[in-house]
Design an enzyme around this catalytic site. Structure first.
Site, PDB file in Angstrom:
ATOM      1  N   ASP A   1       1.653  -0.071   8.155  1.00 21.80           N
ATOM      2  CA  ASP A   1       3.316   0.859   6.789  1.00 21.80           C
ATOM      3  C   ASP A   1       2.216   2.262   7.013  1.00 21.80           C
ATOM      4  OD1 ASP A   1       0.692  -0.134   5.451  1.00 21.80           O
ATOM      5  OD2 ASP A   1       1.803  -2.244   4.438  1.00 21.80           O
TER       6      ASP A   1
ATOM      7  N   ASN B   1       1.648 -10.676  -5.018  1.00 19.68           N
ATOM      8  CA  ASN B   1       2.531 -11.410  -5.114  1.00 19.68           C
ATOM      9  C   ASN B   1       3.523 -11.808  -3.811  1.00 19.68           C
ATOM     10  OD1 ASN B   1       3.298  -8.990  -3.937  1.00 19.68           O
ATOM     11  ND2 ASN B   1       5.225  -8.480  -4.548  1.00 19.68           N
TER      12      ASN B   1
ATOM     13  N   HIS C   1       3.161 -10.310  -0.613  1.00 17.97           N
ATOM     14  CA  HIS C   1       3.323  -9.419   0.419  1.00 17.97           C
ATOM     15  C   HIS C   1       2.922  -8.860   1.498  1.00 17.97           C
ATOM     16  CE1 HIS C   1       1.556  -5.538  -1.700  1.00 17.97           C
ATOM     17  NE2 HIS C   1       1.123  -6.047  -0.609  1.00 17.97           N
TER      18      HIS C   1
ATOM     19  N   GLU D   1       8.155  -6.956  -0.144  1.00 18.35           N
ATOM     20  CA  GLU D   1       7.956  -7.212  -1.038  1.00 18.35           C
ATOM     21  C   GLU D   1       9.337  -8.380  -1.507  1.00 18.35           C
ATOM     22  OE1 GLU D   1       5.677  -6.182  -3.061  1.00 18.35           O
ATOM     23  OE2 GLU D   1       5.801  -3.441  -2.684  1.00 18.35           O
TER      24      GLU D   1
END
Ligand code: F6R
Length: 239
Positions: free
Chosen positions: A67, A136, A138, A143
């Protein structure tokens, strides 16, 4: 999902580096999928040592990063391009033309997503993909709620992700709102995956991961549908 429990961050870094070196030694033209963030820094440090001290040769290796932030420019100190150059690439003999990082400053981001995904298809998929895990759940910048069929795409970063990454910027406002990331499906194409978790701040995510069924609301859990995933976890993260 296999689980390898290690004592601490140093052991996690050595274990991961060893696995990478094994792949590179057995397949000189191997493809590696790489992550940024705090977790793989020790692995990259060990890889640099391995290059200098154990003659590991990266000349024919191809890399794909997961990313990149949108809007920072690749020479920005916090771009993932700069991170990879400073923390790994400029210290080993990987060929510049074999390094692939999504371009977060492309004029046409939709075309950039397609270009990157095609490149993974043409050259890849990675023989070994390294992943960190967000608190979380990810993976990459996928996400919660990201479709399991997603390929390289643009994401709006979750507030919790921006806050977690604000430590690298002078203020939260400076953390980009958007990023380009390999999708879940792009990640699942990898032949083998190592998911790294270190530190007590990851313990809750690790617990959720180990206990839940594959669920797009906790992206790392969908890795359970892949045949060759190993969670490498240290004691403080619950290993
Ligand atoms: C980074 C990435 C992210 C990180 C995750 C964990 O390229 O894709 O998914 O792996 O946010 O970050 P750290 O390692 O900083 O806890």
């Amino acid at each position: 999902m296999n689980v390898v429990s290690v004592k601490d961050y140093q052991e996690l870094s050595e274990y991961t580096c060893n696995e990478i070196e094994r792949v590179v030694r057995s397949t000189p033209h191997s493809v590696l999928g790489l992550a940024t963030g705090g977790t793989p820094l020790g692995t990259y440090r060990e890889m640099i040592n391995g290059f200098k001290e154990r003659n590991v040769d990266y000349r024919h290796v191809t890399t794909f990063n997961l990313d990149e932030y949108i809007g920072l420019g690749r020479d920005h100190p916090q771009s993932y391009y700069t991170y990879m150059m400073n923390n790994l690439f400029k210290h080993i003999n990987v060929s510049p033309e074999n390094i692939h990082i999504p371009n977060g400053s492309a004029e046409e981001m939709d075309s950039e997503c397609l270009r990157y995904e095609r490149l993974i298809e043409e050259i890849g998929p990675p023989d070994l993909q390294i992943l960190g895990i967000g608190s979380n759940g990810h993976i990459g910048f996928n996400e919660p709620g990201t479709s399991i069929t997603s390929e390289t795409h643009i994401v709006e970063l979750a507030e919790s992700t921006r806050k977690a990454n604000a430590r690298y910027f002078s203020s939260l406002d400076e953390v980009p709102q958007h990023a380009i990331t390999m999708g879940i499906q792009s990640i699942l194409k990898s032949k083998r995956i190592l998911l790294l978790a270190s530190g007590s701040h990851k313990a809750k995510a690790v617990k959720t991961l180990l206990e839940c069924l594959p669920d797009e609301q906790f992206p790392a859990s969908v890795l359970k549908g892949h045949g060759d995933v190993t969670l490498v976890v240290d004691e403080s993260a619950g290993g």
